[in-house]
Scaffold this active site. Structure first.
Site, PDB file in Angstrom:
ATOM      1  N   CYS A 111     101.668  49.254   7.621  1.00  0.00           N
ATOM      2  CA  CYS A 111     101.984  47.881   7.181  1.00  0.00           C
ATOM      3  C   CYS A 111     102.763  47.847   5.868  1.00  0.00           C
ATOM      4  O   CYS A 111     103.347  46.820   5.519  1.00  0.00           O
ATOM      5  CB  CYS A 111     100.709  47.068   7.047  1.00  0.00           C
ATOM      6  SG  CYS A 111      99.757  47.060   8.565  1.00  0.00           S
ATOM      7  N   HIS A 249     102.199  41.356   2.358  1.00  0.00           N
ATOM      8  CA  HIS A 249     101.805  41.698   3.729  1.00  0.00           C
ATOM      9  C   HIS A 249     100.545  40.894   4.027  1.00  0.00           C
ATOM     10  O   HIS A 249      99.625  40.843   3.202  1.00  0.00           O
ATOM     11  CB  HIS A 249     101.516  43.189   3.854  1.00  0.00           C
ATOM     12  CG  HIS A 249     100.814  43.506   5.138  1.00  0.00           C
ATOM     13  ND1 HIS A 249     101.374  43.193   6.364  1.00  0.00           N
ATOM     14  CD2 HIS A 249      99.587  44.037   5.404  1.00  0.00           C
ATOM     15  CE1 HIS A 249     100.529  43.551   7.306  1.00  0.00           C
ATOM     16  NE2 HIS A 249      99.438  44.055   6.767  1.00  0.00           N
ATOM     17  N   ASN A 279      98.646  39.532  11.894  1.00  0.00           N
ATOM     18  CA  ASN A 279      99.102  40.711  11.146  1.00  0.00           C
ATOM     19  C   ASN A 279     100.175  41.416  11.974  1.00  0.00           C
ATOM     20  O   ASN A 279      99.882  41.986  13.021  1.00  0.00           O
ATOM     21  CB  ASN A 279      97.894  41.614  10.895  1.00  0.00           C
ATOM     22  CG  ASN A 279      98.262  42.904  10.175  1.00  0.00           C
ATOM     23  OD1 ASN A 279      99.440  43.248  10.040  1.00  0.00           O
ATOM     24  ND2 ASN A 279      97.262  43.623   9.730  1.00  0.00           N
TER      25      ASN A 279
HETATM   26  C1  LIG Z   1      88.102  42.610  10.408  1.00  0.00           C
HETATM   27  C2  LIG Z   1      87.513  41.523   9.523  1.00  0.00           C
HETATM   28  C3  LIG Z   1      88.179  40.196   9.832  1.00  0.00           C
HETATM   29  C4  LIG Z   1      86.030  41.384   9.873  1.00  0.00           C
HETATM   30  O1  LIG Z   1      85.453  40.384   9.036  1.00  0.00           O
HETATM   31  P1  LIG Z   1      84.050  40.640   8.328  1.00  0.00           P
HETATM   32  O2  LIG Z   1      83.728  39.418   7.592  1.00  0.00           O
HETATM   33  O3  LIG Z   1      84.184  41.931   7.537  1.00  0.00           O
HETATM   34  O4  LIG Z   1      83.100  40.795   9.538  1.00  0.00           O
HETATM   35  P2  LIG Z   1      82.161  42.034   9.943  1.00  0.00           P
HETATM   36  O5  LIG Z   1      82.988  43.171  10.450  1.00  0.00           O
HETATM   37  O6  LIG Z   1      81.232  42.306   8.815  1.00  0.00           O
HETATM   38  O7  LIG Z   1      81.370  41.410  11.139  1.00  0.00           O
HETATM   39  C5  LIG Z   1      80.478  40.319  10.963  1.00  0.00           C
HETATM   40  C6  LIG Z   1      79.901  39.938  12.305  1.00  0.00           C
HETATM   41  O8  LIG Z   1      80.915  39.324  13.107  1.00  0.00           O
HETATM   42  C7  LIG Z   1      81.022  39.969  14.363  1.00  0.00           C
HETATM   43  N1  LIG Z   1      82.400  39.918  14.814  1.00  0.00           N
HETATM   44  C8  LIG Z   1      83.392  40.846  14.603  1.00  0.00           C
HETATM   45  N2  LIG Z   1      84.532  40.412  15.183  1.00  0.00           N
HETATM   46  C9  LIG Z   1      84.258  39.217  15.742  1.00  0.00           C
HETATM   47  C10 LIG Z   1      85.021  38.294  16.473  1.00  0.00           C
HETATM   48  N3  LIG Z   1      86.324  38.484  16.751  1.00  0.00           N
HETATM   49  N4  LIG Z   1      84.431  37.148  16.883  1.00  0.00           N
HETATM   50  C11 LIG Z   1      83.157  36.899  16.631  1.00  0.00           C
HETATM   51  N5  LIG Z   1      82.364  37.751  15.948  1.00  0.00           N
HETATM   52  C12 LIG Z   1      82.912  38.893  15.511  1.00  0.00           C
HETATM   53  C13 LIG Z   1      80.544  41.375  14.113  1.00  0.00           C
HETATM   54  O9  LIG Z   1      80.100  41.971  15.306  1.00  0.00           O
HETATM   55  C14 LIG Z   1      79.440  41.147  13.129  1.00  0.00           C
HETATM   56  O10 LIG Z   1      78.275  40.740  13.831  1.00  0.00           O
HETATM   57  P3  LIG Z   1      76.829  41.243  13.384  1.00  0.00           P
HETATM   58  O11 LIG Z   1      76.649  40.690  11.993  1.00  0.00           O
HETATM   59  O12 LIG Z   1      75.929  40.629  14.407  1.00  0.00           O
HETATM   60  O13 LIG Z   1      76.883  42.726  13.398  1.00  0.00           O
HETATM   61  C15 LIG Z   1      87.671  41.873   8.021  1.00  0.00           C
HETATM   62  O14 LIG Z   1      86.822  42.938   7.698  1.00  0.00           O
HETATM   63  C16 LIG Z   1      89.070  42.223   7.651  1.00  0.00           C
HETATM   64  O15 LIG Z   1      89.999  41.441   7.777  1.00  0.00           O
HETATM   65  N6  LIG Z   1      89.266  43.443   7.079  1.00  0.00           N
HETATM   66  C17 LIG Z   1      90.557  43.886   6.643  1.00  0.00           C
HETATM   67  C18 LIG Z   1      91.344  44.312   7.832  1.00  0.00           C
HETATM   68  C19 LIG Z   1      92.768  44.572   7.506  1.00  0.00           C
HETATM   69  O16 LIG Z   1      93.280  44.116   6.537  1.00  0.00           O
HETATM   70  N7  LIG Z   1      93.391  45.329   8.405  1.00  0.00           N
HETATM   71  C20 LIG Z   1      94.766  45.589   8.407  1.00  0.00           C
HETATM   72  C21 LIG Z   1      95.250  46.332   7.249  1.00  0.00           C
HETATM   73  S1  LIG Z   1      96.980  46.429   7.275  1.00  0.00           S
END
Ligand SMILES: CC(C)(COP(=O)(O)OP(=O)(O)OC[C@H]1O[C@@H](n2cnc3c(N)ncnc32)[C@H](O)[C@@H]1OP(=O)(O)O)[C@@H](O)C(=O)NCCC(=O)NCCS
Length: 322
Positions: A111, A249, A279
């Protein structure tokens, strides 16, 4: 001599995939996705490959810069989703644009790719006396997303953005800042081909799609953006207050909310469009720049800061005068 962006262009596949559409095949919902990421919809390719969307974005950029393919000395494509291992996407673009006088190659910095490609072109243009270069960020991430994994498939979209770089006596790219942290690379991966030869000792199974530790990447991203912004301004006479827009980004709006609060900046200083495109990896910065151009937001003399982070793990920034 300075190197400036003389033309910008972009292309998005036609198909709009909403959060509701994704919730038809994985357990998720619009409310969760919007609240946790800021993404409402994304564009998904129905078969157009990375080179094809890159060519469409490039044609717009060339037209706006007022030059033809044959005028190009250099083509760099930042991508992690090439059509094939060989030839590079850049060579496929070269062929289609009849850019027979150019040197063309791809770079893989995930990215952060567009920011890295800009500085690579900036440096090569200066050292080899090039007049015109084409820098592209293009991705068809939908090819490498596991559409059964709700934690990743909601995040990504397809698209391409392109910038034509030209010489200018007064303004253009002021400074770049590039850094990678290879030791953290495991938190965001896409596997490639496996060993399966008569000589392979132990066969393994590589997953050829995005795998991510979301929380680790989130933590990394917030500090990486701040380090890159500080780094690119250091040793210049430009301060954060002088910047008209930060074009980041975009992976998750919460990452940028956090950064804005930490730097005491109005979130409106950041140009955001991930609600519509998700993204798009190396395409996200040029896609945003193109939208800003089309909305007449970019004026002569504006100081613009581009900042990106991603797989590698990598991060970087470009400071430029429009
Ligand atoms: C991926 C991301 C959105 C997840 O958000 P989060 O707040 O960290 O959520 P978590 O991974 O802790 O998950 C929380 C809960 O939501 C659930 N969950 C995950 N994806 C889900 C979805 N699409 N829909 C519903 N629930 C979801 C998980 O299973 C978890 O459930 P649990 O508490 O029962 O285990 C976030 O971590 C993120 O954006 N990270 C950065 C990613 C990034 O920048 N990537 C690209 C880099 S270039």
């Amino acid at each position: 001599m300075n190197i400036k962006i003389g033309g910008i262009g972009a292309y998005l596949p036609k198909l709009v995939v909403t959060n509701d559409r994704i919730s038809e095949f994985v357990t998720t919902n619009d409310e969760w996705i919007v609240e946790r990421t800021g993404i409402k919809e994304r564009r998904i390719s129905e078969g157009e490959n990375t080179s094809q969307i890159a060519i469409k974005a490039s044609s717009v950029a060339l037209k706006r810069a007022g030059i033809k393919g044959e005028d190009l000395d250099l083509i760099i494509v930042a991508t992690i989703t090439p059509d094939m291992f060989m030839p590079s996407v850049a060579c496929l673009v070269q062929k289609e644009l009849n850019a027979d006088n150019a040197a063309a190659f791809d770079i893989n910095v995930a990215c952060s790719g567009f920011v890295y490609a800009l500085e690579t072109a900036n440096s090569l243009m200066k050292s080899l006396n090039y007049k015109n270069a084409l820098v592209i960020g293009a991705e068809t991430l939908s090819k490498v997303v596991d559409w059964t994994d709700r934690s990743t498939c909601i995040l990504f979209g397809d698209g391409a953005g392109a910038a034509v770089l030209v010489n200018d006596e007064k303004k253009g790219i002021i400074n770049s800042y590039l850094k990678t942290e290879g030791k953290k690379g495991d938190s965001l991966t896409i596997g490639a081909l496996e060993f399966n030869t008569p000589f392979t000792k132990e066969k393994s199974e590589t997953k050829q799609y995005v795998e991510m530790n979301g929380r680790e990447v989130f933590k990394f991203a917030t500090s990486a953006i701040i380090k890159a912004i500080d780094g690119v301004l250091e040793n210049t006479d430009v301060s954060l207050e002088d910047i008209k827009y930060i074009v980041p980004h975009q992976a998750n709006v919460r990452i940028l909310d956090y950064v804005a609060r930490k730097l005491n900046l109005d979130i409106n200083k950041f140009y955001l469009n991930l609600d519509k495109v998700g993204n798009t990896s190396s395409a996200s910065v040029p896609l945003a720049l193109n939208e800003m151009y089309e909305k007449n937001m970019l004026n002569d003399g504006d100081k613009i800061l581009l900042v990106a982070f991603g797989g590698g793990l990598s991060y970087g920034a470009t400071l430029l005068e429009w």
